[in-house]
Design a protein around this motif. Structure first.
Motif, PDB file in Angstrom:
ATOM      1  N   LYS A 285       0.863  -1.165   0.000  1.00  0.00           N
ATOM      2  CA  LYS A 285       0.000   0.000   0.000  1.00  0.00           C
ATOM      3  C   LYS A 285       0.899   1.213   0.000  1.00  0.00           C
ATOM      4  O   LYS A 285       1.924   1.235   0.668  1.00  0.00           O
ATOM      5  CB  LYS A 285      -0.904   0.001   1.234  1.00  0.00           C
ATOM      6  CG  LYS A 285      -1.924   1.115   1.228  1.00  0.00           C
ATOM      7  CD  LYS A 285      -2.979   0.886   2.276  1.00  0.00           C
ATOM      8  CE  LYS A 285      -4.077   1.945   2.148  1.00  0.00           C
ATOM      9  NZ  LYS A 285      -5.225   1.648   2.992  1.00  0.00           N
TER      10      LYS A 285
ATOM     11  N   ILE B 136       2.815   4.288   0.912  1.00  0.00           N
ATOM     12  CA  ILE B 136       3.143   4.629   2.288  1.00  0.00           C
ATOM     13  C   ILE B 136       4.023   5.869   2.355  1.00  0.00           C
ATOM     14  O   ILE B 136       4.931   6.044   1.555  1.00  0.00           O
ATOM     15  CB  ILE B 136       3.850   3.437   2.990  1.00  0.00           C
ATOM     16  CG1 ILE B 136       4.091   3.729   4.476  1.00  0.00           C
ATOM     17  CG2 ILE B 136       5.155   3.092   2.303  1.00  0.00           C
ATOM     18  CD1 ILE B 136       2.896   3.549   5.333  1.00  0.00           C
TER      19      ILE B 136
ATOM     20  N   GLN C 123      -7.300   7.664   1.041  1.00  0.00           N
ATOM     21  CA  GLN C 123      -7.263   6.320   1.608  1.00  0.00           C
ATOM     22  C   GLN C 123      -6.272   5.398   0.913  1.00  0.00           C
ATOM     23  O   GLN C 123      -6.003   4.295   1.386  1.00  0.00           O
ATOM     24  CB  GLN C 123      -8.664   5.692   1.553  1.00  0.00           C
ATOM     25  CG  GLN C 123      -9.700   6.437   2.368  1.00  0.00           C
ATOM     26  CD  GLN C 123      -9.334   6.465   3.837  1.00  0.00           C
ATOM     27  OE1 GLN C 123      -9.054   5.431   4.435  1.00  0.00           O
ATOM     28  NE2 GLN C 123      -9.348   7.659   4.430  1.00  0.00           N
TER      29      GLN C 123
ATOM     30  N   LYS D 118      -1.015   5.333   3.259  1.00  0.00           N
ATOM     31  CA  LYS D 118      -0.938   5.176   4.706  1.00  0.00           C
ATOM     32  C   LYS D 118       0.232   6.005   5.206  1.00  0.00           C
ATOM     33  O   LYS D 118       1.297   6.024   4.589  1.00  0.00           O
ATOM     34  CB  LYS D 118      -0.719   3.697   5.077  1.00  0.00           C
ATOM     35  CG  LYS D 118      -0.988   3.409   6.540  1.00  0.00           C
ATOM     36  CD  LYS D 118      -2.445   3.604   6.880  1.00  0.00           C
ATOM     37  CE  LYS D 118      -2.712   3.345   8.352  1.00  0.00           C
ATOM     38  NZ  LYS D 118      -4.096   3.645   8.725  1.00  0.00           N
TER      39      LYS D 118
ATOM     40  N   HIS E 176      -0.735  -4.260   5.576  1.00  0.00           N
ATOM     41  CA  HIS E 176      -1.536  -3.340   6.359  1.00  0.00           C
ATOM     42  C   HIS E 176      -2.712  -4.130   6.935  1.00  0.00           C
ATOM     43  O   HIS E 176      -3.165  -5.103   6.340  1.00  0.00           O
ATOM     44  CB  HIS E 176      -2.032  -2.148   5.539  1.00  0.00           C
ATOM     45  CG  HIS E 176      -3.098  -2.500   4.547  1.00  0.00           C
ATOM     46  ND1 HIS E 176      -2.809  -2.988   3.291  1.00  0.00           N
ATOM     47  CD2 HIS E 176      -4.449  -2.449   4.623  1.00  0.00           C
ATOM     48  CE1 HIS E 176      -3.939  -3.215   2.636  1.00  0.00           C
ATOM     49  NE2 HIS E 176      -4.948  -2.900   3.411  1.00  0.00           N
TER      50      HIS E 176
END
Length: 447
Positions: free
Chosen positions: A137, A139, A339, A342, A444
């Motif tokens: 994800k 980051i 979203q 992260k 995550h």
């Protein structure tokens, strides 16, 4: 006489019935009160089990091995470490399902009720499940690093350089698309060095943004020229010093008086008790690095870290917030509402909040009433703000000299207890940064 006899007979019969009803009600009353105690205990068991299972699932997903037995053993080891048997409640079963995409850990714990058996409840069962997705994800992560004078002990600063560089290398090795990673750096000690960015320029001299540091004397920026501005700033008064705001900030210009009296000017021409010293004294030589995916620049910055100055952990963390925020003065961070990204901060120290005798990021020490306990309280406030914003907060206490009170603050600061790491040795510090890098690069929590 007959009347008296009948009255006494009635009373005896009534008392008998009341006694029967009372004897029947006592277990129900006691059981109900006791059951509320048991429910409270069950809630505590569940909270502890959730933390243990989350930590175990994260650790298992970060493993390079796909062997189911090794994955399950990793899970059991983490649950054993985070859910010790000597606490209330005990685990009865653990189930691990590991696929190429996810690791799912389900655990059951039993609580022997203190009162529930009165109502026929022999045990209370608690079930917890955690699923971790093995996917990259996007980051953003900021390394907030203690570069205070104590880090020169046993050349701990060299270990930090190694650990941080390994962290960067691990992240970039595991993320095939570098557009999905941004890393920022905040070295902290007696102040924060915002570098040429404070004057609106990039390190290469190009235009960056509107200056956010006041420069009434039109000083140039340099980390080698003592007559220039070294890049450090004076922090605003509370609560500005814990908030993400647009500034401006004044320049750090070290000064002291030979008498220890309240400093009026920090200027030898206007204050006869002023003692001259390099005005960039104890200003960290390495400036912050805004979020970037330029691995070479990150590594070069880390290699330049040097140890000097006192410990103002709160300001390091605040500038970590300012770097990861999308708001000015550093705007590289993605929107809080995005979203797909992260955000994470890794806060590391080898000591505890310590005020300098004469001067720091708050200006002349004699001119304010801030003490170490105030600094600790501000760490906790920034931690709370970060967690409310959804930032993952990892914390590390390094070396054996960290006080128990600081360890407690760092454990409380972390997003969850398992995200606080105590690293008493240099080897452990390197290992901890590696562990966190693997987690951030590969996984995550999906639920």
């Amino acid at each position: 006489m007959d009347v008296t006899h009948k009255m006494m007979s009635y009373i005896r019969e009534t008392l008998g019935v009341t006694a029967v009803w009372f004897s029947m009600a006592v277990p129900i009353v006691v059981g109900s009160v006791g059951l509320s105690v048991d429910i409270g205990q069950a809630y505590l068991v569940r909270e502890r089990l959730v933390r243990a299972v989350d930590a175990a699932a994260l650790a298992a997903a970060a493993m390079s091995s796909e062997d189911p037995q090794q994955v399950e053993q990793k899970v059991r080891d983490f649950i054993d470490a985070n859910y010790p048997e000597d606490k209330v409640g005990f685990t009865t079963d653990i189930e691990v399902v590991s696929t190429a995409e996810t690791v799912t850990v389900t655990a059951w714990a039993n609580l022997d009720p203190a009162f529930g058996h009165v109502l026929g409840k022999d045990h209370v069962e608690v079930r917890v499940e955690s699923e971790v997705t093995k996917e990259v994800k996007a980051i953003e992560v900021v390394l907030v690093m203690d570069v205070t004078g104590s880090m020169s002990t046993n050349d701990n600063i060299a270990t930090l350089r190694t650990a941080a560089e390994n962290f960067v290398n691990t992240i970039f090795a595991r993320v095939s698309n570098i557009d999905m990673i941004k890393i920022g750096l905040v070295p902290f000690s007696s102040s924060i060095n915002v570098g040429s960015y404070g004057l609106g320029k990039t390190p290469g001299g190009l235009s960056y943004d509107v200056p956010f540091v006041n420069n009434p004397s039109n000083l140039k920026y340099s980390t080698t020229d003592s007559s220039a501005w070294g890049g450090c700033i004076i922090e605003g008064a509370y609560p500005d010093d814990i908030e993400d705001h647009v500034g401006p900030w004044d320049m750090y210009r070290y000064c002291r008086t030979s008498t220890g009296s309240r400093i009026r000017y920090c200027d030898p021409a206007r204050d006869s008790s002023y003692t001259s010293r390099n005005q960039n004294y104890l200003c960290p030589k390495t400036p912050v690095m805004p979020l970037t995916n330029n691995k070479t620049e990150l590594v070069n910055s880390i290699r330049s870290l040097r140890a000097e100055g006192n410990t103002y952990i709160n300001n390091g963390l605040t500038w970590g917030l300012r770097l990861i925020s999308p708001e000015y003065p550093f705007t590289e961070g993605e929107a809080w509402s995005n979203q797909d990204w992260k955000k994470a901060i890794i806060l590391m120290t080898d000591g505890e909040s310590t005020m300098h005798r004469y001067y720091s990021i708050y200006g002349p020490t004699a001119n304010h009433d801030i003490d170490a306990s105030d600094l600790d309280g501000r760490i906790q406030e920034v931690c709370s703000d970060l967690k409310e914003k959804g930032v993952l907060v990892y914390t590390i206490t390094f070396d054996e000299g960290v006080s128990e009170s600081t360890k407690y603050i760092f454990e409380e600061c972390a997003t969850q207890p398992s995200m606080w790491y105590d690293a008493p040795t240099q080897a452990k510090l390197i290992e901890v940064y590696q562990t966190i890098a693997k987690e951030l690069a590969n996984i995550h929590l999906s639920r």
